[in-house]
Scaffold this motif. Structure first.
Motif, mmCIF file in Angstrom:
data_model
loop_
_atom_site.group_PDB
_atom_site.id
_atom_site.type_symbol
_atom_site.label_atom_id
_atom_site.label_comp_id
_atom_site.label_asym_id
_atom_site.label_seq_id
_atom_site.Cartn_x
_atom_site.Cartn_y
_atom_site.Cartn_z
ATOM 1 N N HIS A 1 0.096 -1.387 -0.331
ATOM 2 C CA HIS A 1 -0.196 0.258 0.433
ATOM 3 C C HIS A 1 1.166 1.296 0.087
ATOM 4 O O HIS A 1 1.905 1.486 0.326
ATOM 5 C CB HIS A 1 -0.385 0.195 1.316
ATOM 6 N N GLY A 2 0.138 2.087 -0.777
ATOM 7 C CA GLY A 2 1.361 3.288 -0.807
ATOM 8 C C GLY A 2 1.197 4.127 0.298
ATOM 9 O O GLY A 2 0.137 4.105 1.099
ATOM 10 N N TYR A 3 2.293 5.005 1.175
ATOM 11 C CA TYR A 3 2.325 5.701 1.868
ATOM 12 C C TYR A 3 3.359 6.491 1.581
ATOM 13 O O TYR A 3 3.272 7.472 2.743
ATOM 14 C CB TYR A 3 2.698 4.882 3.048
ATOM 15 N N GLU A 4 3.352 7.222 0.506
ATOM 16 C CA GLU A 4 4.421 8.317 0.245
ATOM 17 C C GLU A 4 3.902 9.297 0.884
ATOM 18 O O GLU A 4 4.562 10.685 1.433
ATOM 19 C CB GLU A 4 4.620 8.737 -1.255
ATOM 20 N N PRO B 1 -3.585 6.118 3.404
ATOM 21 C CA PRO B 1 -3.005 5.287 2.523
ATOM 22 C C PRO B 1 -3.870 4.265 1.616
ATOM 23 O O PRO B 1 -3.557 4.522 0.710
ATOM 24 C CB PRO B 1 -2.170 4.134 3.705
ATOM 25 N N ASN B 2 -5.203 4.241 2.372
ATOM 26 C CA ASN B 2 -5.864 3.221 1.319
ATOM 27 C C ASN B 2 -6.472 3.853 0.163
ATOM 28 O O ASN B 2 -6.811 3.475 -0.584
ATOM 29 C CB ASN B 2 -7.072 3.430 2.010
ATOM 30 N N LEU B 3 -6.201 5.132 0.183
ATOM 31 C CA LEU B 3 -5.933 6.469 -0.618
ATOM 32 C C LEU B 3 -5.497 6.194 -1.864
ATOM 33 O O LEU B 3 -5.192 6.993 -3.175
ATOM 34 C CB LEU B 3 -7.152 7.660 -0.580
ATOM 35 N N GLN B 4 -4.419 6.084 -1.777
ATOM 36 C CA GLN B 4 -2.681 6.003 -2.468
ATOM 37 C C GLN B 4 -2.923 4.850 -3.302
ATOM 38 O O GLN B 4 -3.148 3.888 -3.057
ATOM 39 C CB GLN B 4 -1.419 6.512 -1.629
ATOM 40 N N PRO B 5 -2.001 5.085 -4.713
ATOM 41 C CA PRO B 5 -1.347 3.910 -5.171
ATOM 42 C C PRO B 5 -1.032 2.836 -5.117
ATOM 43 O O PRO B 5 -0.339 3.445 -4.381
ATOM 44 C CB PRO B 5 -0.847 4.468 -6.422
ATOM 45 N N LEU B 6 -1.403 1.708 -5.117
ATOM 46 C CA LEU B 6 -0.718 0.952 -4.954
ATOM 47 C C LEU B 6 0.614 0.284 -5.977
ATOM 48 O O LEU B 6 0.742 1.222 -6.667
ATOM 49 C CB LEU B 6 -1.554 -1.201 -5.071
ATOM 50 N N MET B 7 1.666 -0.152 -4.504
ATOM 51 C CA MET B 7 3.111 -0.289 -5.449
ATOM 52 C C MET B 7 2.689 -1.870 -5.976
ATOM 53 O O MET B 7 3.219 -2.710 -4.789
ATOM 54 C CB MET B 7 4.386 -0.043 -4.235
ATOM 55 N N LEU B 8 2.981 -1.412 -7.385
ATOM 56 C CA LEU B 8 2.738 -3.626 -7.484
ATOM 57 C C LEU B 8 4.452 -4.316 -7.600
ATOM 58 O O LEU B 8 5.274 -3.753 -8.611
ATOM 59 C CB LEU B 8 2.188 -3.460 -8.720
#
Length: 201
Positions: free
Chosen positions: A119-122, A128-135
């Motif tokens: 999960h994105g956290y930058e 974090p639930n609304l940030q883009p996922l890092m695959l």
């Protein structure tokens, strides 16, 4: 048509709502009924009655011949493709979240976690639930065993015929024909093809 929906935020939100509730991110009941048609499973394969298969149409889900997903396991292809190879088994209570490629005759013990995303956290100002996922895809080679309660983090590749000990946390690639244990997991044995035995490293 699909490209038009992707490029229009309003149509995209509507399409996603039609496929999955925003408050319960899993396929709607009608989509779960269509799963066998959208993603046909291999002969002899089985998803247990109490397993949770969150299978969406926009990524591939491949359950090859004689593969098994046991009760209380969770398999999700919402973020990326999931392949479970021939004769492989996802054990009780295990979690597989794509992108993940599991080879042939791989055994996941109970409560194993294999997830190909973070999960994105930058941006600390955004949930974090609304940030883009890092695959970061995960690949598990043929004939490998993942011990009970082990965790395979995003981006890891495990070679064929390796053994991952119970409770291990695999944060780096593990070569083929190795035994890895601990947190973080370290290789403690390798198979010596000349001696035809496992040797300590």
């Amino acid at each position: 048509m699909i490209e038009t929906i992707k490029q229009n935020p309003r149509l995209r939100r509507l399409a996603l709502w039609f496929l999955s509730s925003p408050k319960r991110p899993r396929p709607r009941w009608w989509l779960r009924l269509l799963r066998p048609l959208l993603h046909p499973a291999g002969r002899g394969s089985r998803i247990a009655r109490y397993a949770r298969a969150d299978i969406f149409p926009w990524h591939r889900f491949i359950l090859e011949r004689d593969a098994q997903i046991e009760d209380f396991a969770v398999v999700n292809n919402g973020a990326g493709d999931v392949r479970i190879g021939e004769g492989s088994r996802v054990g009780l209570g295990s979690v597989v979240v794509g992108p993940v490629d599991i080879g042939r005759y791989v055994f996941l013990g109970q409560h194993v976690s294999v997830q190909g995303l973070i999960h994105g956290y930058e941006d600390v100002t955004i949930d974090p639930n609304l940030q883009p996922l890092m695959l970061r895809p995960v690949k598990v080679g043929d004939y490998t065993h993942l011990g009970t309660n082990s965790t395979i983090v995003a981006g890891v590749t495990i070679g064929e015929r390796s053994q991952i000990g119970a409770g291990a946390v695999v944060t780096k690639d593990i070569p083929s024909y190795c035994v890895a244990v601990g947190n973080p997991a370290k290789v403690v044995k390798r198979y010596d093809h000349e001696k035809k035995e496992w040797v300590r490293v």
